[in-house]
Scaffold this motif. Sequence first.
Motif, PDB file in Angstrom:
ATOM      1  N   GLY A 144       0.910  -1.179   0.000  1.00 16.41           N
ATOM      2  CA  GLY A 144      -0.049   0.131   0.059  1.00 16.41           C
ATOM      3  C   GLY A 144       0.852   1.200   0.233  1.00 16.41           C
ATOM      4  N   HIS A 145       0.245   2.170  -0.673  1.00 16.15           N
ATOM      5  CA  HIS A 145       1.108   3.601  -0.747  1.00 16.15           C
ATOM      6  C   HIS A 145       0.267   4.778  -0.280  1.00 16.15           C
ATOM      7  N   LEU A 146       0.789   5.552   0.326  1.00 11.25           N
ATOM      8  CA  LEU A 146       0.071   6.849   0.762  1.00 11.25           C
ATOM      9  C   LEU A 146       0.938   8.012   0.221  1.00 11.25           C
ATOM     10  N   MET A 147       0.300   8.695  -0.746  1.00 12.17           N
ATOM     11  CA  MET A 147       1.149   9.613  -1.627  1.00 12.17           C
ATOM     12  C   MET A 147       0.262  11.078  -1.301  1.00 12.17           C
ATOM     13  N   PRO A 148       1.152  11.921  -0.902  1.00  8.14           N
ATOM     14  CA  PRO A 148       0.708  13.252  -0.499  1.00  8.14           C
ATOM     15  C   PRO A 148       0.419  13.999  -1.408  1.00  8.14           C
ATOM     16  N   ASP A 149      -0.595  15.062  -1.494  1.00  5.61           N
ATOM     17  CA  ASP A 149      -0.913  16.132  -2.156  1.00  5.61           C
ATOM     18  C   ASP A 149      -1.637  17.287  -1.680  1.00  5.61           C
ATOM     19  N   HIS A 150      -0.791  18.139  -1.252  1.00 10.74           N
ATOM     20  CA  HIS A 150      -1.165  19.267  -0.365  1.00 10.74           C
ATOM     21  C   HIS A 150      -1.843  18.824   0.962  1.00 10.74           C
ATOM     22  N   THR A 151      -2.779  19.012   1.338  1.00  9.49           N
ATOM     23  CA  THR A 151      -3.707  18.476   2.639  1.00  9.49           C
ATOM     24  C   THR A 151      -4.190  17.300   2.571  1.00  9.49           C
ATOM     25  N   SER A 152      -4.063  16.798   1.239  1.00  9.32           N
ATOM     26  CA  SER A 152      -4.629  15.315   1.101  1.00  9.32           C
ATOM     27  C   SER A 152      -3.758  14.314   0.719  1.00  9.32           C
ATOM     28  N   ALA A 153      -4.053  13.128   0.855  1.00  7.23           N
ATOM     29  CA  ALA A 153      -2.886  11.948   0.514  1.00  7.23           C
ATOM     30  C   ALA A 153      -3.756  11.099  -0.174  1.00  7.23           C
ATOM     31  N   GLU A 154      -3.398  10.273  -1.304  1.00  9.85           N
ATOM     32  CA  GLU A 154      -3.964   9.280  -2.180  1.00  9.85           C
ATOM     33  C   GLU A 154      -3.227   7.911  -1.326  1.00  9.85           C
ATOM     34  N   ALA A 155      -4.490   7.024  -1.013  1.00 12.00           N
ATOM     35  CA  ALA A 155      -4.037   5.604  -0.825  1.00 12.00           C
ATOM     36  C   ALA A 155      -4.009   4.712  -1.912  1.00 12.00           C
ATOM     37  N   ALA A 156      -3.118   3.968  -2.031  1.00  7.95           N
ATOM     38  CA  ALA A 156      -3.373   3.117  -3.253  1.00  7.95           C
ATOM     39  C   ALA A 156      -2.821   1.739  -2.587  1.00  7.95           C
ATOM     40  N   LEU A 157      -3.678   0.751  -3.158  1.00  4.27           N
ATOM     41  CA  LEU A 157      -3.454  -0.854  -2.615  1.00  4.27           C
ATOM     42  C   LEU A 157      -3.090  -1.816  -3.708  1.00  4.27           C
ATOM     43  N   LEU A 158      -2.376  -2.841  -3.597  1.00  5.66           N
ATOM     44  CA  LEU A 158      -2.191  -3.707  -4.409  1.00  5.66           C
ATOM     45  C   LEU A 158      -2.133  -5.196  -3.650  1.00  5.66           C
ATOM     46  N   VAL A 159      -2.861  -6.187  -3.974  1.00  5.86           N
ATOM     47  CA  VAL A 159      -2.828  -7.363  -2.932  1.00  5.86           C
ATOM     48  C   VAL A 159      -2.624  -8.616  -4.195  1.00  5.86           C
ATOM     49  N   GLU A 160      -1.543  -9.262  -3.872  1.00  2.00           N
ATOM     50  CA  GLU A 160      -1.582 -10.458  -4.771  1.00  2.00           C
ATOM     51  C   GLU A 160      -2.777 -11.293  -4.954  1.00  2.00           C
ATOM     52  N   ASP A 161      -2.843 -11.900  -6.128  1.00  3.35           N
ATOM     53  CA  ASP A 161      -4.130 -12.590  -6.179  1.00  3.35           C
ATOM     54  C   ASP A 161      -4.483 -13.689  -5.222  1.00  3.35           C
ATOM     55  N   SER A 162      -3.491 -14.445  -4.911  1.00  3.19           N
ATOM     56  CA  SER A 162      -3.654 -15.682  -4.042  1.00  3.19           C
ATOM     57  C   SER A 162      -3.787 -15.285  -2.740  1.00  3.19           C
ATOM     58  N   TRP A 163      -3.531 -13.975  -2.395  1.00  2.00           N
ATOM     59  CA  TRP A 163      -3.919 -13.414  -0.841  1.00  2.00           C
ATOM     60  C   TRP A 163      -4.946 -12.577  -0.927  1.00  2.00           C
ATOM     61  N   GLN A 164      -5.840 -12.399  -1.946  1.00  2.00           N
ATOM     62  CA  GLN A 164      -7.156 -11.402  -1.861  1.00  2.00           C
ATOM     63  C   GLN A 164      -8.133 -12.052  -1.180  1.00  2.00           C
TER      64      GLN A 164
END
Length: 163
Positions: free
Chosen positions: A70-90
């Motif tokens: 997972g990633h948290l990427m800042p953009d001023h006062t907000s932050a974008e969260a992005a996730l990736l889970v390997e297929d066999s672990w979903q």
Amino acid sequence: MRREPRIIPIGPGHLARTVAMHRRCSPQTLWSRYHRAMADPRTYLPALLSRPGSVHLAARGATGRIVAMGHLMPDHTSAEAALLVEDSWQGRGLGTRLLHHLGQHARAGGWTTLHGFFLTGDERVEGMLRHAPFPVRRTEEGGAVTAWVRVNDLAPGQSSRRR
């Protein structure tokens, strides 16, 4: 006894393991995360993992293999969260765990809003958001959904289920 994957911080030094995880993901899983076809992960992961001000976390299994990130990427006062889970672990709650940890980092980092993007009809993301113990706002446009929460709503003890 099966041990749960451990959530750890990651960075550029974890490139080989994150590339390997991306290569174990199906094209559909990668499309769900990036919303487009992606080239060799060695071409885009170095920049992602070294992005200034960002937080990068991974779920590492008992063997040391990274199985979700997972990633948290800042953009001023907000932050974008992005996730990736390997297929066999979903479907095992790793995305939810990573999102929880990212939310803690967002609060500690002083961001006011946490947002993410997903494709309309992505049932896994919809399910995760449907069970969130905090109000999730969303807008839909052109086949993509933007979901966001106020970081203060992520504080411990918050259990409002408004939408």
